[in-house]
Design a protein around this motif. Structure first.
Motif, PDB file in Angstrom:
ATOM      1  N   MET A  49      14.646  57.944  44.718  1.00 46.68           N
ATOM      2  CA  MET A  49      14.002  58.759  43.689  1.00 46.68           C
ATOM      3  C   MET A  49      14.114  58.110  42.313  1.00 46.68           C
ATOM      4  N   MET A  50      15.288  57.603  41.987  1.00 39.20           N
ATOM      5  CA  MET A  50      15.452  56.972  40.676  1.00 39.20           C
ATOM      6  C   MET A  50      14.632  55.687  40.591  1.00 39.20           C
ATOM      7  N   GLY A  51      14.588  54.930  41.678  1.00 37.54           N
ATOM      8  CA  GLY A  51      13.786  53.702  41.693  1.00 37.54           C
ATOM      9  C   GLY A  51      12.305  53.997  41.533  1.00 37.54           C
ATOM     10  N   ALA A  52      11.819  54.998  42.232  1.00 35.06           N
ATOM     11  CA  ALA A  52      10.408  55.376  42.116  1.00 35.06           C
ATOM     12  C   ALA A  52      10.103  55.889  40.718  1.00 35.06           C
ATOM     13  N   PHE A  58       7.359  52.483  34.251  1.00 34.00           N
ATOM     14  CA  PHE A  58       6.946  51.214  33.652  1.00 34.00           C
ATOM     15  C   PHE A  58       5.604  50.718  34.182  1.00 34.00           C
ATOM     16  N   TRP A  59       5.270  51.054  35.413  1.00 27.92           N
ATOM     17  CA  TRP A  59       4.026  50.553  35.998  1.00 27.92           C
ATOM     18  C   TRP A  59       2.833  51.373  35.525  1.00 27.92           C
ATOM     19  N   GLU A  60       2.905  52.654  35.648  1.00 27.12           N
ATOM     20  CA  GLU A  60       1.788  53.520  35.300  1.00 27.12           C
ATOM     21  C   GLU A  60       1.907  54.090  33.885  1.00 27.12           C
ATOM     22  N   ALA A  61       3.126  54.393  33.483  1.00 27.63           N
ATOM     23  CA  ALA A  61       3.405  54.949  32.153  1.00 27.63           C
ATOM     24  C   ALA A  61       2.649  56.261  31.900  1.00 27.63           C
ATOM     25  N   LYS A  62       2.479  57.053  32.939  1.00 19.93           N
ATOM     26  CA  LYS A  62       1.868  58.377  32.793  1.00 19.93           C
ATOM     27  C   LYS A  62       2.829  59.409  33.367  1.00 19.93           C
ATOM     28  N   SER A  63       3.019  60.475  32.649  1.00 21.73           N
ATOM     29  CA  SER A  63       3.972  61.486  33.097  1.00 21.73           C
ATOM     30  C   SER A  63       3.513  62.210  34.351  1.00 21.73           C
ATOM     31  N   GLN A  64       2.231  62.228  34.636  1.00 22.29           N
ATOM     32  CA  GLN A  64       1.747  62.928  35.818  1.00 22.29           C
ATOM     33  C   GLN A  64       2.268  62.280  37.101  1.00 22.29           C
TER      34      GLN A  64
END
Length: 94
Positions: A49-52, A58-64
């Motif tokens: 969970m923490m890794g995802a 950092f990859w998507e940078a979207k809170s959704q």
């Protein structure tokens, strides 16, 4: 989200996020302290969970994308706070 109308909500959620992250750190620290009794499945989900969460942050940078993982970290934070409280009470309940 504009800062004009939602300042109080942002402040409250910053406190909640800090409490949640501290609880997760306490859970991991407690498990690390008792590493001889550690079962592989106890930290497996937390690491995933923490890794995802970090990956999507950092990859998507979207809170959704990070919000579902954040909800799944809440049980680990609760267990961390329980261990912290039990440690201060030396395992005694009132």
């Amino acid at each position: 989200v504009s800062d004009d109308n939602n300042g109080i909500y942002k402040d409250i959620l910053n406190v909640v996020q800090t409490l949640l992250n501290f609880g997760i750190i306490m859970y991991i620290a407690y498990k690390w302290k008792n590493i001889n009794e550690l079962q592989i499945y106890e930290l497996f989900n937390a690491v995933i969970m923490m890794g995802a969460f970090v990956f999507y942050m950092f990859w998507e940078a979207k809170s959704q994308y990070t919000l579902p993982y954040y909800y799944l970290l809440i049980p680990y934070a609760v267990m961390g706070w329980q261990q912290l409280i039990r440690g201060k009470n030396n395992g005694k309940t009132s």
